[in-house]
Write a protein that holds these residues in place. Sequence first.
Motif, PDB file in Angstrom:
ATOM      1  N   THR A  19      33.307  32.685  37.610  1.00 37.97           N
ATOM      2  CA  THR A  19      33.421  31.388  36.948  1.00 37.97           C
ATOM      3  C   THR A  19      33.600  31.559  35.441  1.00 37.97           C
ATOM      4  N   LEU A  20      32.878  32.498  34.848  1.00 36.50           N
ATOM      5  CA  LEU A  20      33.052  32.756  33.414  1.00 36.50           C
ATOM      6  C   LEU A  20      34.437  33.316  33.119  1.00 36.50           C
ATOM      7  N   CYS A  21      34.987  34.099  34.030  1.00 37.09           N
ATOM      8  CA  CYS A  21      36.368  34.587  33.868  1.00 37.09           C
ATOM      9  C   CYS A  21      37.327  33.405  33.751  1.00 37.09           C
ATOM     10  N   ASP A  22      37.169  32.441  34.646  1.00 33.83           N
ATOM     11  CA  ASP A  22      38.046  31.266  34.632  1.00 33.83           C
ATOM     12  C   ASP A  22      37.914  30.493  33.323  1.00 33.83           C
ATOM     13  N   GLU A  23      36.698  30.386  32.817  1.00 31.88           N
ATOM     14  CA  GLU A  23      36.479  29.640  31.577  1.00 31.88           C
ATOM     15  C   GLU A  23      37.075  30.396  30.380  1.00 31.88           C
ATOM     16  N   PHE A  24      36.955  31.718  30.362  1.00 32.77           N
ATOM     17  CA  PHE A  24      37.571  32.537  29.319  1.00 32.77           C
ATOM     18  C   PHE A  24      39.088  32.331  29.344  1.00 32.77           C
ATOM     19  N   ILE A  25      39.658  32.377  30.535  1.00 32.40           N
ATOM     20  CA  ILE A  25      41.109  32.185  30.691  1.00 32.40           C
ATOM     21  C   ILE A  25      41.512  30.795  30.213  1.00 32.40           C
ATOM     22  N   HIS A  26      40.733  29.783  30.557  1.00 33.24           N
ATOM     23  CA  HIS A  26      41.009  28.412  30.123  1.00 33.24           C
ATOM     24  C   HIS A  26      41.128  28.353  28.597  1.00 33.24           C
ATOM     25  N   GLY A  27      40.168  28.947  27.907  1.00 32.47           N
ATOM     26  CA  GLY A  27      40.205  28.969  26.452  1.00 32.47           C
ATOM     27  C   GLY A  27      41.390  29.754  25.914  1.00 32.47           C
ATOM     28  N   ALA A  28      41.674  30.892  26.513  1.00 34.17           N
ATOM     29  CA  ALA A  28      42.775  31.745  26.049  1.00 34.17           C
ATOM     30  C   ALA A  28      44.130  31.056  26.209  1.00 34.17           C
ATOM     31  N   VAL A  29      44.319  30.395  27.333  1.00 31.32           N
ATOM     32  CA  VAL A  29      45.579  29.691  27.581  1.00 31.32           C
ATOM     33  C   VAL A  29      45.696  28.476  26.659  1.00 31.32           C
ATOM     34  N   ASP A  30      44.586  27.770  26.438  1.00 31.76           N
ATOM     35  CA  ASP A  30      44.606  26.647  25.502  1.00 31.76           C
ATOM     36  C   ASP A  30      45.003  27.087  24.103  1.00 31.76           C
ATOM     37  N   ALA A  31      44.723  28.346  23.764  1.00 32.82           N
ATOM     38  CA  ALA A  31      45.072  28.874  22.445  1.00 32.82           C
ATOM     39  C   ALA A  31      46.497  29.443  22.397  1.00 32.82           C
ATOM     40  N   GLY A  32      47.231  29.345  23.517  1.00 35.91           N
ATOM     41  CA  GLY A  32      48.625  29.776  23.518  1.00 35.91           C
ATOM     42  C   GLY A  32      48.879  31.173  24.051  1.00 35.91           C
ATOM     43  N   ASN A  33      47.877  31.814  24.617  1.00 38.64           N
ATOM     44  CA  ASN A  33      48.046  33.143  25.189  1.00 38.64           C
ATOM     45  C   ASN A  33      48.401  33.044  26.669  1.00 38.64           C
ATOM     46  N   THR A  34      48.800  34.168  27.234  1.00 38.44           N
ATOM     47  CA  THR A  34      48.987  34.234  28.678  1.00 38.44           C
ATOM     48  C   THR A  34      47.844  35.057  29.244  1.00 38.44           C
ATOM     49  N   ALA A  35      47.412  34.692  30.431  1.00 41.61           N
ATOM     50  CA  ALA A  35      46.278  35.386  31.032  1.00 41.61           C
ATOM     51  C   ALA A  35      46.467  35.466  32.539  1.00 41.61           C
ATOM     52  N   GLU A  36      46.003  36.566  33.076  1.00 42.40           N
ATOM     53  CA  GLU A  36      46.066  36.813  34.509  1.00 42.40           C
ATOM     54  C   GLU A  36      44.703  37.319  34.960  1.00 42.40           C
ATOM     55  N   LYS A  37      44.197  36.759  36.039  1.00 43.02           N
ATOM     56  CA  LYS A  37      42.927  37.223  36.592  1.00 43.02           C
ATOM     57  C   LYS A  37      43.199  38.068  37.825  1.00 43.02           C
ATOM     58  N   ILE A  38      42.580  39.234  37.847  1.00 47.04           N
ATOM     59  CA  ILE A  38      42.633  40.107  39.011  1.00 47.04           C
ATOM     60  C   ILE A  38      41.245  40.097  39.633  1.00 47.04           C
ATOM     61  N   VAL A  39      41.165  39.632  40.862  1.00 55.09           N
ATOM     62  CA  VAL A  39      39.900  39.543  41.585  1.00 55.09           C
ATOM     63  C   VAL A  39      39.779  40.791  42.453  1.00 55.09           C
ATOM     64  N   LEU A  40      38.870  41.667  42.079  1.00 56.61           N
ATOM     65  CA  LEU A  40      38.749  42.936  42.795  1.00 56.61           C
ATOM     66  C   LEU A  40      38.380  42.747  44.260  1.00 56.61           C
ATOM     67  N   ALA A  41      37.669  41.676  44.579  1.00 56.50           N
ATOM     68  CA  ALA A  41      37.305  41.414  45.974  1.00 56.50           C
ATOM     69  C   ALA A  41      38.536  41.190  46.854  1.00 56.50           C
ATOM     70  N   ASP A  42      39.650  40.808  46.244  1.00 59.51           N
ATOM     71  CA  ASP A  42      40.892  40.584  46.989  1.00 59.51           C
ATOM     72  C   ASP A  42      41.760  41.839  47.083  1.00 59.51           C
ATOM     73  N   LYS A  43      41.341  42.908  46.464  1.00 57.79           N
ATOM     74  CA  LYS A  43      42.162  44.110  46.373  1.00 57.79           C
ATOM     75  C   LYS A  43      41.601  45.243  47.212  1.00 57.79           C
ATOM     76  N   LYS A  44      42.504  46.098  47.648  1.00 56.08           N
ATOM     77  CA  LYS A  44      42.111  47.315  48.348  1.00 56.08           C
ATOM     78  C   LYS A  44      42.191  48.459  47.334  1.00 56.08           C
ATOM     79  N   ILE A  45      41.030  48.961  46.952  1.00 55.58           N
ATOM     80  CA  ILE A  45      40.954  50.048  45.982  1.00 55.58           C
ATOM     81  C   ILE A  45      39.976  51.084  46.522  1.00 55.58           C
ATOM     82  N   GLY A  46      40.499  52.261  46.832  1.00 54.04           N
ATOM     83  CA  GLY A  46      39.648  53.334  47.336  1.00 54.04           C
ATOM     84  C   GLY A  46      38.910  54.024  46.204  1.00 54.04           C
ATOM     85  N   PHE A  47      37.871  54.730  46.570  1.00 50.98           N
ATOM     86  CA  PHE A  47      37.102  55.499  45.591  1.00 50.98           C
ATOM     87  C   PHE A  47      37.886  56.706  45.124  1.00 50.98           C
TER      88      PHE A  47
END
Length: 178
Positions: A19-47
């Motif tokens: 949720t804090l990630c989303d709020e950070f992104i909200h602020g960053a985009v409001d300031a004119g930046n581009t932002a992308e969130k990567i949710v590790l729970a949705d990714k397959k990443i081996g050790f």
Amino acid sequence: MKHIVVISGSPRKGGNSDTLCDEFIHGAVDAGNTAEKIVLADKKIGFCTACDYCQANGGECIQDDDMAEILEKLIECDVIVLASPVYFYSVDAQMKTLIDRVYPRYTEVSGKEMYYIVTAADTSVPNMQRTIECFRGFADCLPDAEEKGIIYGTGAWAMGDIRTLPAMQQAYEMGRSV
């Protein structure tokens, strides 16, 4: 304009750190930046298996998973935001796995502005320092990384608790200030 990659280490979509990630992104985009969130729970990443295949093969990992795409995004962005719930006073397994898997090309993740977001049931900011030191240890290995800010989402036990805490406004404002 800066391009921001936010790594949400939370295993729970809609969890407090997510949720804090989303709020950070909200602020960053409001300031004119581009932002992308990567949710590790949705990714397959081996050790990382410490096989060093990557070192003999131009930074290519022997594992065929989602990490190659994520690593490319980390190399290309201007700003990296690392967010994790605090588990036993460290980052969660998903975040640590990502950090370890940057190894094949970590020297290419250079010149990044770094922000850290942590959430915990504990209300003590000093108790969060071990977790922050994990992030700092990672950043110390990246050429010319610069720590720019930390959001401490303390006092958030149950999912959604963060919404009533000052960290929400702090995340938005920090995102706007990128």
